[in-house]
Design a protein around this motif. Structure first.
Motif, PDB file in Angstrom:
ATOM      1  N   TRP A  69      30.011  62.720  85.054  1.00 55.24           N
ATOM      2  CA  TRP A  69      30.981  62.377  84.042  1.00 55.24           C
ATOM      3  C   TRP A  69      32.424  62.698  84.274  1.00 55.24           C
ATOM      4  CZ3 TRP A  69      33.281  66.143  80.802  1.00 55.24           C
ATOM      5  CH2 TRP A  69      32.660  67.300  81.071  1.00 55.24           C
ATOM      6  N   GLU A  70      33.382  62.040  83.656  1.00 53.21           N
ATOM      7  CA  GLU A  70      34.899  62.165  84.042  1.00 53.21           C
ATOM      8  C   GLU A  70      35.687  61.491  82.818  1.00 53.21           C
ATOM      9  OE1 GLU A  70      36.196  59.792  87.211  1.00 53.21           O
ATOM     10  OE2 GLU A  70      34.977  58.140  86.712  1.00 53.21           O
ATOM     11  N   PRO A  71      36.832  62.267  82.666  1.00 56.74           N
ATOM     12  CA  PRO A  71      37.445  61.582  81.539  1.00 56.74           C
ATOM     13  C   PRO A  71      38.006  60.341  81.803  1.00 56.74           C
ATOM     14  CG  PRO A  71      38.447  63.869  82.242  1.00 56.74           C
ATOM     15  CD  PRO A  71      37.407  63.457  83.392  1.00 56.74           C
ATOM     16  N   THR A  72      38.380  59.437  80.885  1.00 56.67           N
ATOM     17  CA  THR A  72      38.638  58.103  81.036  1.00 56.67           C
ATOM     18  C   THR A  72      40.004  57.661  80.276  1.00 56.67           C
ATOM     19  OG1 THR A  72      37.972  55.820  81.453  1.00 56.67           O
ATOM     20  CG2 THR A  72      37.036  57.217  79.590  1.00 56.67           C
ATOM     21  N   ALA A  73      40.225  56.642  79.939  1.00 53.55           N
ATOM     22  CA  ALA A  73      41.436  56.195  79.248  1.00 53.55           C
ATOM     23  C   ALA A  73      41.246  56.658  77.680  1.00 53.55           C
ATOM     24  CB  ALA A  73      41.781  54.655  79.072  1.00 53.55           C
ATOM     25  N   GLY A  74      42.754  56.698  77.023  1.00 50.85           N
ATOM     26  CA  GLY A  74      42.631  57.152  75.715  1.00 50.85           C
ATOM     27  C   GLY A  74      42.609  58.559  75.474  1.00 50.85           C
ATOM     28  N   GLY A  75      42.431  59.103  73.927  1.00 47.31           N
ATOM     29  CA  GLY A  75      42.276  60.637  73.705  1.00 47.31           C
ATOM     30  C   GLY A  75      41.209  60.691  73.009  1.00 47.31           C
ATOM     31  N   GLU A  76      41.418  61.801  71.975  1.00 46.22           N
ATOM     32  CA  GLU A  76      40.238  62.470  71.499  1.00 46.22           C
ATOM     33  C   GLU A  76      39.602  61.412  70.206  1.00 46.22           C
ATOM     34  OE1 GLU A  76      40.890  65.626  68.817  1.00 46.22           O
ATOM     35  OE2 GLU A  76      43.236  65.465  69.011  1.00 46.22           O
ATOM     36  N   ALA A 106      35.026  58.782  72.899  1.00 48.61           N
ATOM     37  CA  ALA A 106      36.270  59.738  72.644  1.00 48.61           C
ATOM     38  C   ALA A 106      35.501  61.151  72.074  1.00 48.61           C
ATOM     39  CB  ALA A 106      37.139  59.225  72.001  1.00 48.61           C
ATOM     40  N   GLN A 107      35.814  62.190  72.647  1.00 46.14           N
ATOM     41  CA  GLN A 107      35.225  63.581  72.351  1.00 46.14           C
ATOM     42  C   GLN A 107      36.190  64.218  71.227  1.00 46.14           C
ATOM     43  OE1 GLN A 107      33.431  66.217  74.935  1.00 46.14           O
ATOM     44  NE2 GLN A 107      33.504  67.950  73.464  1.00 46.14           N
ATOM     45  N   GLN A 108      35.930  64.484  70.109  1.00 46.12           N
ATOM     46  CA  GLN A 108      36.829  64.815  69.209  1.00 46.12           C
ATOM     47  C   GLN A 108      37.382  66.598  69.942  1.00 46.12           C
ATOM     48  OE1 GLN A 108      38.471  64.568  66.020  1.00 46.12           O
ATOM     49  NE2 GLN A 108      39.583  66.286  66.772  1.00 46.12           N
ATOM     50  N   ASP A 109      38.673  66.589  69.857  1.00 42.27           N
ATOM     51  CA  ASP A 109      39.265  68.109  70.200  1.00 42.27           C
ATOM     52  C   ASP A 109      39.133  68.065  71.849  1.00 42.27           C
ATOM     53  OD1 ASP A 109      39.552  68.884  67.694  1.00 42.27           O
ATOM     54  OD2 ASP A 109      37.400  69.231  67.598  1.00 42.27           O
ATOM     55  N   ASN A 110      38.768  66.943  72.553  1.00 39.71           N
ATOM     56  CA  ASN A 110      38.644  67.113  74.010  1.00 39.71           C
ATOM     57  C   ASN A 110      39.390  65.488  74.492  1.00 39.71           C
ATOM     58  OD1 ASN A 110      37.906  67.952  76.448  1.00 39.71           O
ATOM     59  ND2 ASN A 110      36.779  69.480  75.471  1.00 39.71           N
ATOM     60  N   SER A 111      38.550  65.225  75.526  1.00 37.11           N
ATOM     61  CA  SER A 111      39.077  63.834  76.243  1.00 37.11           C
ATOM     62  C   SER A 111      38.060  62.897  75.910  1.00 37.11           C
ATOM     63  CB  SER A 111      39.383  64.004  77.830  1.00 37.11           C
ATOM     64  OG  SER A 111      38.068  64.329  78.214  1.00 37.11           O
TER      65      SER A 111
END
Length: 1017
Positions: free
Chosen positions: A429-436, A406-411
């Motif tokens: 790479w791509e976003p996946t489940a959850g949040g920052e 999980a990247q802080q301030d991002n996805s």
């Protein structure tokens, strides 16, 4: 000048020698060809300090939070980390001298004091525009928010020091040096809980300065912004004396918090301020601060004040002013009204505007730094800065496996750790489940189903197969704005989520209690009591006393880390953020508090590692840095927590620990990530040693081990990986005394891949096998590397003396050699041009192989395995058939090209004969016909084959491309075409052989000709 060299970087950084170790370990020189590889992603993380360079239209710097100082010379198209090798960590300020732009100052520690805030290591100075750096004082200042340089003298510098925000600290205030950082004087001190947060110098009179101080304190359970010593000060004598401006007419009354201030370069009497106060907002003074008028109170400009609160006067227009917040806001009427805009990311923290060109700016935000040269109409990219901040790291079982975080301030992100190409780009790479902020858990049965968390107890199930997302919170009661006391279950910003290693359908998560689900989050069972101290005094709202800030970062008394034993089902460990460790041996029926009695109270148990060897064994890393305690805390138990041993010998006293992991292959091998560097132990934690190698100084937030790779999540430099831990497994003391040490290569997959460093993409792992070796001295005669199959048939050789024009480069010390698993290529010839064909030798088939290394007559051998690429369903028989086919093609191409080279050699020799035989022209004509049948001689440029049809050699080489594409058995038609082409080529080869033996041999000595070309019969 202090330059932090690669291996001494940790001890030198803090000025403290590492504690002597109990265990004799291998010297780093044995294995230092082993490197950390930057995987990425190249997506910017938080930055809170920027500057451009006056008079240099394309040069800028930014101070990253966790990742050091970065520089661009092409207006943000590419960035380079210029602090690497000297210092690193979180940086809060960077400034360039106007009178000598080669002089740069950088201050450590970020002003954006959010829940994952990191301190820095004082002031650093460069006199060559960032090429090299030296220490420049204020070593224990912790957080420096501003640096201002005298416009005419680069030795006169001011620093705004927040100090230690976690406890009362006498180092807070404004400092001044007149000797370039050799000595500093504290010229302004408000109190030991109020540091200097903003500092500006009048562009028209460097003796005039404004500074703001800020009552700021962050604890593990609270953030406090504002107090009686939050003030604004003015100096007219270069900082010798200061006047309190908060009592001036029109200045807001009551409690003050953070304040930003700016002086108009057009009119020094025009002062702008953004003030946190119950009646705060934008304030303007038109008489140098003697009186003030509030011009705007829009909460969009002052929301979440502690995180923003910066204001900037335009250098060319007195009426234009910028305020930074979630958006950046621009006023052209002296601060009365504002229009909002966003740079590529948002959450803006700093701004620099060229004094000669107000269209040229650089902005700092939660996505790094971006440059505009048209006043904000367009901005440079944030997708070229590998400064992502990650909280945790895990992997999946896909191939190649992916890294999750999980990247802080991002996805959240899932990113391939390697590929078949040349670099790891956005395509990987791509976003996946959850949040920052959350943990991530890929479903063990289907890695395209992923669970991820974020703040507020948010938990989602992402199905990448069909693009759907489902929210499966344990208790979906939105807590935003409330303190932890209002929550039924207390979920931290970064709460655990993980699958059982024994039951792939069993998903765990934790609040202040343990929860589990076996139906994909449709329902959750609570199966533990409250496993925290549950201290009510630490469960109230966060923020204040002016502005509350309840995001769950400060939710306290939660289970912060947890793990299940991979050895025994139902053995679960829990560590709380308020300092408790619990274990259950009966799947949660009963729990035991096994907190080490000698450990300080209230530490955050940051990571727990259940031993991969024994269910009674566990390790944990704890930290107390948010209480001002920077000591490392690592513990291990062998008896389910009945007794604990502290294991920090060898770790720097201020390198507080974030994570510990046990090697699943080499028992007793541990890895620890700290705020300032990487360590490893070969004796189960009895002694620790640096594993920094080429890794930049950056907080290590988490570690994962997969396929003998070590993956590090960093807070400011994205993901890094060591590709082969087996080298470290094998390294032993005394190897440095051996003339040659060959390490057994790691078993390697049969896949391609090129490794090249890039400023805009992650570094890929090279395909093939990596061979590590150590030589005490450079070869006197030769170092030779040879590869053999299981029957000792030679496959490939490399030498420092050169083989086929390929010369092996080596150095004394540790070396790495990459064999791409391909046997020798087909021979080519000068000027060869083909379309859709290649000369590559085939990759060897899966099996056991041997590498032999010979140094000046001394040899060592090691075996290794080549593994099939599991993405293919091909059998071993299929791959053998492919290899044999491609080998036939290679050999026939080599035979064909040798004939072409001979024809050309004969032609040259014939043209130089003084006495020419009568049939010479007929011989040359026949040779020409043979050559033109085998090769299109009219091709002179790469695309000429589109005009001049390709011939037999190119058609045969095309089969190498077709059949060599992937890991498959050749098709039936591929065999058919090969036979057809081979038959036609053989006709020409036989024709040439007859001509050579019957005609050419009467003119030349054929053997001598072949010897010249190194062609065997």
């Amino acid at each position: 000048m202090i330059k932090l060299i690669r291996y001494g970087i940790l001890g030198i950084l803090m000025g403290i020698a590492a504690v002597s170790s109990a265990q004799e370990i291998p010297k780093t020189e044995i294995y230092d060809a082993l490197e950390w590889r930057l995987v990425g992603p190249h997506r910017g993380g938080r930055s809170d300090g920027v500057t451009g360079v006056e008079g240099s239209d394309h040069t800028y710097y930014f101070a990253s939070t966790g990742g050091g100082i970065w520089k661009t010379v092409d207006s943000g198209a590419t960035w380079k980390p210029v602090s690497d090798g000297f210092f690193g960590g979180s940086m809060g300020a960077v400034a360039v001298s106007k009178s000598d732009t080669s002089v740069v100052y950088a201050g450590g520690g970020e002003k954006t004091v959010r829940g994952n805030v990191s301190f820095g290591y004082g002031v650093w100075k460069s006199v060559d525009a960032g090429k090299t750096w030296e220490r420049a004082g204020l070593d224990k200042s912790r957080f420096i928010s501003r640096m201002r340089i005298h416009p005419d003298n680069p030795d006169v510098v001011y620093a705004a020091v927040l100090g230690d925000i976690f406890k009362p600290d006498a180092t807070r205030g404004v400092y001044k040096t007149t000797d370039g950082g050799k000595t500093w004087d504290q010229v302004l001190f408000a109190s030991d809980v109020a540091g200097a947060v903003d500092l500006v110098m009048d562009p028209n009179n460097p003796e005039v300065l404004f500074a703001t101080t800020w009552d700021i304190k962050r604890t593990p359970y609270s953030l406090e912004s504002g107090g009686p010593n939050s003030k604004m000060f003015k100096s007219t004598d270069g900082g010798q004396t200061w006047e309190d401006m908060t009592k001036k007419e029109g200045f807001p009354e009551g409690l003050l918090g953070i304040m930003g201030v700016s002086i108009s370069p057009v009119n020094s009497d025009r002062i702008y301020a953004i003030i946190e106060n119950e009646n705060g907002g934008v304030f303007v003074s038109k008489d140098g601060g003697e009186s003030w008028e509030k011009t705007n109170e829009d909460r969009n400009l002052r929301q979440r004040a502690w995180y923003y609160t910066r204001i900037f006067a335009d250098p060319q227009d007195e009426e234009t002013v910028y305020v930074l917040n979630v958006s950046y806001h621009k006023s052209t009427d002296g601060g009365k009204t504002f229009e909002s805009a966003n740079a590529p990311h948002g959450d803006h923290h700093d701004l620099w505007i060229d004094s000669e060109n107000n269209q040229r700016m650089i902005i700092a935000d939660d996505g790094g730094a971006q440059v505009t040269e048209d006043g904000g109409t367009t901005w440079s990219s944030l997708m070229n800065q590998p400064t992502s901040q990650f909280y945790r790291v895990t992997t999946d079982n896909s191939f190649p496996y992916r890294i999750y975080g999980a990247q802080q301030d991002n996805s959240t992100v899932r990113i391939a750790h390697r590929n078949d190409g040349r670099a790891i780009t956005e395509a990987d790479w791509e976003p996946t489940a959850g949040g920052e902020s959350g943990w991530i858990a890929p479903d063990p049965l289907n890695n395209d189903i992923v669970y991820g968390g974020s703040y507020g107890g948010y938990l989602t199930r992402e199905n990448h197969d069909n693009g759907t997302s489902r929210t499966v919170n344990v208790y979906p009661n939105n807590p935003m704005g409330h303190g932890a006391e209002d929550m039924k279950y207390r979920f931290q910003w970064n709460f655990p989520i993980f699958f059982s290693p024994h039951n792939p359908k069993l998903l765990y998560t934790t609040s202040n209690q343990f929860h589990r689900s076996t139906n994909e989050g449709q329902s959750w069972e609570v199966f533990s009591p409250d496993l925290t101290r549950n201290d009510k005094s630490k469960l109230g709202p966060s923020g204040g006393p002016i502005t509350k800030d309840n995001t769950s970062v400060e939710y306290y008394a939660t289970i912060f880390t947890a793990a299940e034993s991979p050895v025994k089902e139902g053995v679960l460990w829990a560590g709380s953020d308020d300092g408790l460790v619990h274990v259950t041996q009966d799947n949660g029926v009963t729990w035991q508090n096994v907190t080490p009695s000698e450990m300080p109270e209230w530490l955050q148990i940051n990571s727990i590692e259940a031993s991969p060897y024994d269910p009674a064994e566990a390790y944990f890393a704890a930290t107390g840095y948010k209480s001002g305690n920077y000591e490392p805390y690592l513990y291990k138990t062998k008896d389910y927590g009945k007794t604990w041993t502290k294991i920090t010998n060898g770790i720097d006293p201020e390198h507080f620990t974030r994570v510990v992991r046990a090697d699943p292959v080499k028992r007793g091998m541990l890895y620890a990530g700290t705020e300032t560097g990487m360590y490893y132990s070969k004796d189960d934690g009895a002694s620790w040693h640096s594993l920094q190698l080429n890794l930049p100084i950056v907080p290590i937030t988490d570690l994962a081990i997969k396929e003998n790779n070590l993956i590090a999540a960093t807070q400011g430099r994205s993901f890094w990986i060591i590709d082969d831990l087996t080298v470290l497994h094998q390294a032993e003391p005394g190897m440095e005394n051996s003339s040659l040490t060959l390490f057994k290569p790691q078993d390697s997959y049969r896949i391609d891949g090129v490794s090249r460093k890039s400023a805009t993409a992650g570094t890929n792992r090279a395909g093939g096998v990596l061979v590590y070796y150590y030589i005490k001295e450079e070869p006197k005669e030769e170092l030779k590397i040879e590869f053999f199959d299981a029957n000792d048939i030679p496959l490939r050789a490399f030498s420092t003396n050169g083989i086929n024009g390929d010369t092996l480069k080596v150095k004394a010390g540790s070396n790495e050699f990459n064999w791409n698993l391909r046997v020798e290529d087909a021979e080519g010839f000068e000027g060869l041009i083909m379309w859709g064909g290649n000369l590559r030798g085939p990759k060897v088939v899966p099996g056991t192989y041997k590498v032999k290394m010979t140094l000046d007559g001394e040899s060592q051998e090691k075996t290794f395995k080549v593994l099939a690429d599991p993405r293919y369903e091909s059998s071993q028989q299929d791959l053998v058939a492919q290899y044999d086919y491609l080998l036939d093609v290679r050999d026939k191409l080599t035979e064909t090209h040798r004939v072409i080279k001979l024809i050309r050699q004969y032609r040259t020799e014939m043209d130089s004969l003084e006495t020419k035989p009568a049939n010479l022209e007929l011989i040359k004509e026949e040779m020409d016909e043979i050559e033109k049948t085998l090769y299109q001689t009219q091709n002179q440029s790469r695309q000429d084959p589109l005009n001049f049809p390709i011939r037999l050699n190119n058609k045969l080489a095309h089969l190498s491309s077709v059949v060599g594409n992937g890991d498959w058995a050749p098709t039936d038609q591929s065999y058919e075409v090969k036979e057809e082409l081979t038959e036609k080529i053989n006709v020409q080869l036989a024709r040439f052989k007859e001509l050579e033996q019957n005609q050419i041999s009467k003119i030349f000595n054929i053997d001598e000709m072949r010897t010249k070309l190194d062609i065997k019969k």
